[in-house]
Design a protein around this motif. Sequence first.
Motif: not given
Length: 139
Positions: A63-85
């Motif tokens: 997440m830290e790679q994206h948090i400070y990018q201007p297009e994502y400012q003011g958003g709420t962050w979450a992690l979602v799990e996806v079963d790629l198998s």
Amino acid sequence: MFYPIVIHKDLDTAYGVTVPDLPGCFSAGDTMEEAVKNAVEAIECHVEGILIDNEDLPIPQNMEQHIYQPEYQGGTWALVEVDLSKLGGKTQRVNITLPERILSKVDRFTENTNQSRSAFLADAALEYINSHSSGKTAA
């Protein structure tokens, strides 16, 4: 595999979801819970399209790679799990041998995270390959 998502909400709109690691992957929902659920479905659909097209799957970043990018400012962050198998075509049964101690750790972890052994091992293999490859892409 876990994907970071960012959720935005403006007055009189649904919750909009962006998946920074999958350009062009968006979703929405009338409630925060619905937005997160729909994000998982959108990611699965997007990844399935990438795999069908035989393209390289981008690696989810921290997440830290994206948090400070201007297009994502003011958003709420979450992690979602996806079963790629379960994506990308036919599965193949394999027989592997692991030390009992390692298998016990895998089983405890998958039980605590409500994952199958197969899903965990597939995710772990992809993450290992991605972290050790020069192209930094999955599948």
